[in-house]
Design a protein around this motif. Structure first.
Motif, PDB file in Angstrom:
ATOM      1  N   ILE A 102       3.752  14.574  -3.399  1.00 21.19           N
ATOM      2  CA  ILE A 102       2.821  13.572  -3.936  1.00 21.19           C
ATOM      3  C   ILE A 102       2.411  13.941  -5.359  1.00 21.19           C
ATOM      4  N   SER A 103       2.039  15.187  -5.576  1.00 20.34           N
ATOM      5  CA  SER A 103       1.606  15.624  -6.910  1.00 20.34           C
ATOM      6  C   SER A 103       2.727  15.486  -7.928  1.00 20.34           C
ATOM      7  N   ALA A 106       3.073  11.721  -8.637  1.00 20.05           N
ATOM      8  CA  ALA A 106       1.883  11.148  -9.291  1.00 20.05           C
ATOM      9  C   ALA A 106       1.754  11.609 -10.744  1.00 20.05           C
ATOM     10  N   GLU A 107       2.143  12.847 -11.009  1.00 21.89           N
ATOM     11  CA  GLU A 107       2.053  13.392 -12.365  1.00 21.89           C
ATOM     12  C   GLU A 107       3.183  12.917 -13.266  1.00 21.89           C
ATOM     13  N   GLN A 108       4.141  12.179 -12.676  1.00 20.67           N
ATOM     14  CA  GLN A 108       5.304  11.702 -13.425  1.00 20.67           C
ATOM     15  C   GLN A 108       5.914  12.850 -14.226  1.00 20.67           C
ATOM     16  N   LYS A 122       6.411   3.513 -13.864  1.00 19.84           N
ATOM     17  CA  LYS A 122       5.237   2.924 -13.212  1.00 19.84           C
ATOM     18  C   LYS A 122       5.421   2.864 -11.695  1.00 19.84           C
ATOM     19  N   CYS A 124       6.153   5.206  -9.913  1.00 18.49           N
ATOM     20  CA  CYS A 124       5.671   6.465  -9.354  1.00 18.49           C
ATOM     21  C   CYS A 124       4.254   6.342  -8.805  1.00 18.49           C
ATOM     22  N   LYS A 125       3.401   5.571  -9.479  1.00 16.12           N
ATOM     23  CA  LYS A 125       2.009   5.458  -9.070  1.00 16.12           C
ATOM     24  C   LYS A 125       1.888   4.868  -7.668  1.00 16.12           C
ATOM     25  N   LYS A 126       2.546   3.732  -7.433  1.00 13.28           N
ATOM     26  CA  LYS A 126       2.481   3.093  -6.113  1.00 13.28           C
ATOM     27  C   LYS A 126       3.134   3.971  -5.047  1.00 13.28           C
ATOM     28  N   ALA A 128       3.378   7.256  -5.030  1.00 12.37           N
ATOM     29  CA  ALA A 128       2.478   8.377  -4.746  1.00 12.37           C
ATOM     30  C   ALA A 128       1.305   7.923  -3.884  1.00 12.37           C
ATOM     31  N   GLU A 129       0.782   6.726  -4.136  1.00 10.37           N
ATOM     32  CA  GLU A 129      -0.320   6.202  -3.332  1.00 10.37           C
ATOM     33  C   GLU A 129       0.124   5.971  -1.886  1.00 10.37           C
ATOM     34  N   GLN A 132       0.398   9.302  -0.223  1.00 14.77           N
ATOM     35  CA  GLN A 132      -0.924   9.852   0.046  1.00 14.77           C
ATOM     36  C   GLN A 132      -1.561   9.163   1.249  1.00 14.77           C
TER      37      GLN A 132
END
Length: 200
Positions: A102-103, A106-108, A122, A124-126, A128-129, A132
């Protein structure tokens, strides 16, 4: 007849030679058996084989999150496969944890951004969510410890002539997607174990 009833129906002399596991249970509710999100030694495989294995893991993990292997979901699955492949080369000694994955996403991480080519970071954000959310709601089957990983538990090598029969009840994992993921990862782990120990 339930799994517990079947277990108690086994004669005592035989039952003492059977190991029973209940993946997905917590505390004293059963005998947990966790599974890594990637098979051991993934980062040590040749590049093409590592990526293929990472993609298998990504599809299976995506299935738990409700991703489909077609349409718009193909992109986050592709990103997930690249993340698993790249991260496995940076963490070769220990199993890949879902929190570390996840990290990393999220950190791309620049290595990941480079690996996904022209795909938009972009995604990556969804992704990672979603990972999580999975970890918060049903992450305990992935929390490995030295005492409850499948290969160390089910295939002890101290006395291979007397390896106990192992029974694994998957009922506590919940839905079919979680069960399919656990089984697919278990088989990948078993395949890697067989490659490392061809004589058993």
């Amino acid at each position: 007849m339930t799994f517990e009833q079947q277990s108690t129906a086994i004669p005592a002399g035989i039952a003492s030679r059977i190991a029973r596991y209940t993946p997905g249970t917590l505390g004293d509710a059963g005998r947990p058996l966790s599974i890594a999100i990637t098979p051991p030694g993934l980062g040590q495989l040749p590049g093409a084989e590592r990526q293929q294995m990472a993609n298998y893991c990504a599809v299976a993990l995506g299935g738990i999150m409700g991703y489909k292997a077609a349409g718009l979901d193909k992109t986050p699955i592709a990103v997930l496969g690249q993340a698993i492949a790249v991260l496995s080369t940076l963490q070769t000694d220990n199993p890949l944890s879902i929190d570390r994955l996840i990290s990393f996403i999220a950190e791309q991480d620049p290595l990941l951004v480079n690996a996904i080519g022209v795909l938009d970071p972009k995604h990556c954000k969804k992704l990672a969510e979603d990972l999580q959310t999975l970890s918060l709601m049903a992450g305990h089957p992935f929390n490995l410890s030295a005492n409850n990983s499948p290969l160390s538990s089910c295939w002890p090598r101290l006395n291979p002539q007397k390896t106990r029969l192992s029974l694994i009840n998957l009922g506590s994992l919940g839905d079919n997607a979680s069960i399919l993921f656990w089984v697919s990862q278990f088989l990948l782990n078993l395949n890697r174990y067989a490659q490392w120990h061809p004589l058993g």
